[in-house]
Write a protein that holds these residues in place. Structure first.
Motif, mmCIF file in Angstrom:
data_model
loop_
_atom_site.group_PDB
_atom_site.id
_atom_site.type_symbol
_atom_site.label_atom_id
_atom_site.label_comp_id
_atom_site.label_asym_id
_atom_site.label_seq_id
_atom_site.Cartn_x
_atom_site.Cartn_y
_atom_site.Cartn_z
ATOM 1 N N UNK A 110 0.847 -1.195 0.000
ATOM 2 C CA UNK A 110 0.000 0.000 0.000
ATOM 3 C C UNK A 110 0.880 1.241 0.000
ATOM 4 N N UNK A 111 0.584 2.154 -0.902
ATOM 5 C CA UNK A 111 1.269 3.445 -0.966
ATOM 6 C C UNK A 111 0.268 4.523 -0.570
ATOM 7 N N UNK A 112 0.590 5.287 0.471
ATOM 8 C CA UNK A 112 -0.290 6.345 0.947
ATOM 9 C C UNK A 112 0.444 7.679 0.884
ATOM 10 N N UNK A 113 -0.243 8.714 0.437
ATOM 11 C CA UNK A 113 0.384 10.022 0.316
ATOM 12 C C UNK A 113 0.482 10.761 1.647
ATOM 13 N N UNK A 114 -0.141 10.237 2.671
ATOM 14 C CA UNK A 114 -0.069 10.874 3.979
ATOM 15 C C UNK A 114 0.870 10.104 4.900
ATOM 16 N N UNK A 128 -2.959 0.299 -3.989
ATOM 17 C CA UNK A 128 -2.695 -1.015 -3.422
ATOM 18 C C UNK A 128 -2.347 -1.991 -4.543
ATOM 19 N N UNK A 129 -1.243 -2.702 -4.368
ATOM 20 C CA UNK A 129 -0.824 -3.738 -5.306
ATOM 21 C C UNK A 129 -0.705 -5.045 -4.526
ATOM 22 N N UNK A 184 1.495 -20.196 -11.825
ATOM 23 C CA UNK A 184 0.520 -19.763 -10.826
ATOM 24 C C UNK A 184 0.737 -18.320 -10.375
ATOM 25 N N UNK A 185 1.692 -17.620 -10.972
ATOM 26 C CA UNK A 185 1.935 -16.210 -10.600
ATOM 27 C C UNK A 185 1.804 -15.339 -11.847
ATOM 28 N N UNK A 186 0.671 -15.462 -12.510
ATOM 29 C CA UNK A 186 0.456 -14.782 -13.787
ATOM 30 C C UNK A 186 -0.323 -13.484 -13.675
ATOM 31 N N UNK A 187 -0.782 -13.141 -12.461
ATOM 32 C CA UNK A 187 -1.624 -11.954 -12.325
ATOM 33 C C UNK A 187 -1.173 -11.066 -11.177
ATOM 34 N N UNK A 188 -1.511 -9.790 -11.296
ATOM 35 C CA UNK A 188 -1.263 -8.773 -10.281
ATOM 36 C C UNK A 188 -2.593 -8.088 -9.994
ATOM 37 N N UNK A 189 -2.921 -7.902 -8.726
ATOM 38 C CA UNK A 189 -4.152 -7.207 -8.368
ATOM 39 C C UNK A 189 -3.838 -5.751 -8.074
ATOM 40 N N UNK A 190 -4.626 -4.847 -8.640
ATOM 41 C CA UNK A 190 -4.366 -3.406 -8.560
ATOM 42 C C UNK A 190 -5.617 -2.691 -8.051
ATOM 43 N N UNK A 246 2.212 -5.960 3.781
ATOM 44 C CA UNK A 246 1.411 -6.897 4.567
ATOM 45 C C UNK A 246 1.472 -8.291 3.960
ATOM 46 N N UNK A 247 1.654 -9.274 4.817
ATOM 47 C CA UNK A 247 1.477 -10.678 4.467
ATOM 48 C C UNK A 247 0.146 -11.110 5.054
#
Length: 285
Positions: A110-114, A128-129, A184-190, A246-247
């Motif tokens: 997670x990238x937050x500007x604050x 969030x990635x 099994x690692x063909x996608x990224x959630x955005x 986060x895990x």
């Protein structure tokens, strides 16, 4: 933040796995949260092999022998870095439990500007990635089968000197494990990037977001690159922002309802989400 650059550091080939006790002692020498801004090496290749970055398991007496922090909450070595175009998150997991937890629930970045600790987790403009995208237990067991079945080839100290008789077997286990991992690692959630309306994108996408995971023998490695344009960050106008790693882990096992759980650290690590926050500011060349 202090300036640090990898420009003149030659890539270090990963040649072995140091003994677990040595890793723990050396990890304690590193900060839990990265404290410096890091300029990424030139021509970084996102392949999960980390050969562009200092090896987190070698050169115990040298500060450039590691990634920049070891976070015991997530059991990871990591570096967050940037160049003029991308933000990079580089991770080396300490042990196969990190691999299992990441495959069952994903690493969530997670990238937050604050930098406000009370506001950053739920800020409306967070990006969030999630990578890898979670898979089921059967798939995880198939991926890790060669590692779990090859313990006879690992020595007790987990260190492999020149001439160690089972190096070829260990190399073969690594190749087979990565071959099983690749499909099994063909996608990224955005989430949170207006230019990318689809929540799931292929690792072979044209957006410039790149991610890869690989094993070096038993240790999982991860690399992620996110174009700065999607994060509204500019290397010419660096401002401090927050990040969270986060895990999540997989869903609770219904068979454990009402069962008293062994409170040892390994068990608790696998059963609950673990995460930490840090801050970072982009750095110019």
């Amino acid at each position: 933040m202090e300036k640090f650059s990898y420009k003149n550091i030659e890539p270090i080939l990963i040649i072995g796995v140091l003994m677990a006790v040595t890793l723990t002692v050396n990890a304690q020498k590193l900060p839990q949260i990265q404290e410096i801004s890091v300029r990424a090496p030139d021509n970084v290749k996102i392949d999960g092999k980390l050969t562009d970055w200092p090896n987190p398991l070698l050169n115990a007496q040298k500060t450039d022998g590691y990634l920049n922090a070891y976070n015991s909450t997530n059991r990871i070595y990591y570096t967050i870095a940037n160049d003029d175009n991308n933000l990079y998150i580089v991770i080396r997991g300490l042990g196969t439990r990190v691999a299992v937890k990441s495959l069952s629930g994903g690493f969530t970045f997670t990238i937050s500007h604050t930098v406000d600790k009370k506001a950053r987790a739920k800020a409306a403009d967070n990006v969030v990635i999630i990578f890898p995208v979670p898979v089921d237990d059967k798939t995880i067991n198939n991926v890790l089968g060669p590692i779990r079945g090859g313990f006879n080839f690992y020595n007790e100290e987990e260190i492999y000197p020149a001439g160690y008789p089972y190096i070829k077997q260990l190399d073969s286990i690594q190749v087979l494990t990565n071959a099983r991992l690749s499909p099994v690692i063909k996608e990224i959630k955005v989430k949170g990037i207006k230019e990318i309306p689809d929540s799931l994108i292929s690792v072979y996408n044209e957006t410039g977001i790149k991610a890869m995971m690989q094993f070096t023998w038993r240790q999982p490695s991860y690399e992620l690159a996110i174009p700065l344009k999607y994060l509204n960050l500019d290397v010419n106008n660096p401002v401090k922002f927050s990040y969270n790693i986060m895990l999540t882990g997989g869903p609770p096992d219904p068979r454990l309802n009402g069962v008293q759980i062994d409170p040892d650290p390994g068990t608790m690590f696998m059963m609950a989400p673990t995460d930490f926050w840090g801050t970072y500011a982009l750095i110019k060349k």
